[in-house]
Design an enzyme around this catalytic site. Structure first.
Site, short mmCIF file in Angstrom:
data_model
loop_
_atom_site.label_atom_id
_atom_site.label_comp_id
_atom_site.label_asym_id
_atom_site.label_seq_id
_atom_site.Cartn_x
_atom_site.Cartn_y
_atom_site.Cartn_z
N LYS A 128 0.81 3.96 48.77
CA LYS A 128 -0.53 3.91 48.17
C LYS A 128 -0.60 4.89 46.99
CE LYS A 128 -2.78 2.48 52.45
NZ LYS A 128 -3.53 2.86 53.65
N GLN A 155 -5.88 8.01 56.62
CA GLN A 155 -4.89 7.06 57.14
C GLN A 155 -5.01 6.96 58.67
OE1 GLN A 155 -2.75 5.07 55.27
NE2 GLN A 155 -2.35 4.11 57.25
N ASP A 183 -11.98 2.26 51.71
CA ASP A 183 -11.50 1.29 52.70
C ASP A 183 -12.64 0.37 53.17
OD1 ASP A 183 -8.75 1.51 53.10
OD2 ASP A 183 -8.96 3.29 54.37
#
Ligand code: NDP
Length: 291
Positions: A54, A98, A121
């Site tokens: 990422k 994460q 997200d």
């Protein structure tokens, strides 16, 4: 094989190239560099790879990334402090924690603590609610990747019967919420299936667009697909023969009109949508400062 391949890898590259131009333009006009903060707790090898990828994706399009690495024994309170610090940091536009988190930490509490304006997200209940109401701030990365793949390949969504197999909070449910909205990328008739669905094959065979996200290697076979349907395989399963999806590609490709490969289908788009969301966050937060 008769199905056309929906090539997520090259589409993701194209979107990243478009995004890189937008990032340059944004930096030139605002003197602000879009910045993503990734928080990694512990040393889960898969999570380390995901975060590394990422951050590399960010670099490619000119987005700055920060990494906050915390030990596996971090407490929930300590992680919440880190999130609060990132929420307050005007130089940070997107925050990504994460998952999975170590078991002593309540994931829901952490995801709810992220400022919804930095929640790239799109897991915060405010952002989920906005999606359901048809006024999203961010779209969650995997569903957004699926929708973009359909749109950019001119797959008709309006009026189509979309069958989604899998009802997770990160894929199936938000995707259903997006495709059922009015307007571009929506207006579908959506059926969501799960492990308790009776006679699954009878329903999947009705799908004009079949999206499978269940985490079961090669579960959906060609006989479960309507001839000519578009098949989007979200699944990523590591097996002895390498990475496979939730769809048995060989039999499905004989029946489907279009199909995504695994790898090289939805995965690269998921990664790219995070970058799109980070630029969106930077735009919104920078505009707020100027108000
Ligand atoms: P979850 O495990 O959270 O959810 C799986 C869903 O599939 C559940 O709703 C479950 O039903 C349903 N399901 C499981 N078995 C069956 C079955 N036999 N018949 C019908 N439904 C079934 O998975 P995720 O959504 O997180 O991930 C799904 C897959 O997608 C995984 O392979 C994952 O690796 C992959 N993935 C890929 C991404 C990408 O970028 N390409 C991103 C995210 C995930 P129930 O609710 O009843 O238990």
């Amino acid at each position: 094989m008769s199905a056309a391949i929906l090539d997520g890898k090259s589409l993701a590259k194209q979107i990243r190239e478009e995004l890189a131009v937008e990032v340059v333009d944004f930096i030139r006009t605002t003197e602000v560099v879009p910045t993503l903060a990734a928080v990694l707790v512990g040393h889960d090898p898969a999570s380390e790879v995901y975060v590394r990828n990422k951050r590399r994706d960010c670099e490619i399009v000119g987005i700055h990334s920060q990494l906050v690495e915390l030990p596996a024994e971090t407490t929930e309170a300590e992680l919440l402090d880190v999130v609060a610090r990132l929420n307050a940091d005007a130089a940070v536009h997107g925050i990504l924690v994460q998952l999975p988190l170590p078991k002593q930490i309540d994931e829901t509490a952490v995801l709810e603590a992220i400022d919804p304006a930095k929640d790239v997200d799109a897991f915060h209940p405010e952002n989920v609610g906005r999606i359901m109401q048809g006024r999203p701030r961010f779209l969650p990365c995997t569903p957004s990747g699926v929708q973009e793949l359909l749109l950019r390949n001119d797959v008709p969504i309006a009026g189509a019967h979309v069958v989604i197999v899998g009802r997770s909070d990160i894929v199936g449910k938000p995707l259903a919420g997006m495709l059922v909205q009015r307007g571009r990328g929506g207006d579908a008739t959506v059926t969501v299936c799960h492990s308790r669905t009776a006679d699954l094959a009878a329903i999947t065979r009705q799908a004009d667009i079949l999206v499978v996200a269940i985490g079961r290697p090669e579960f959906v076979t060609g006989d479960m697909i309507k001839p000519g349907a578009t098949v989007v395989d979200v699944g990523i399963n590591r097996t002895d023969v390498g990475l496979v999806g939730d769809v048995e590609f060989a039999s499905a490709a004989k029946v489907a009109g279009r199909i995504t490969p695994v790898p090289g289908g939805v995965g690269p788009l998921t990664r790219t949508m995070l970058l799109v969301n980070t630029l969106t966050a930077a735009r919104e937060l920078t505009a707020r400062v100027g108000e």
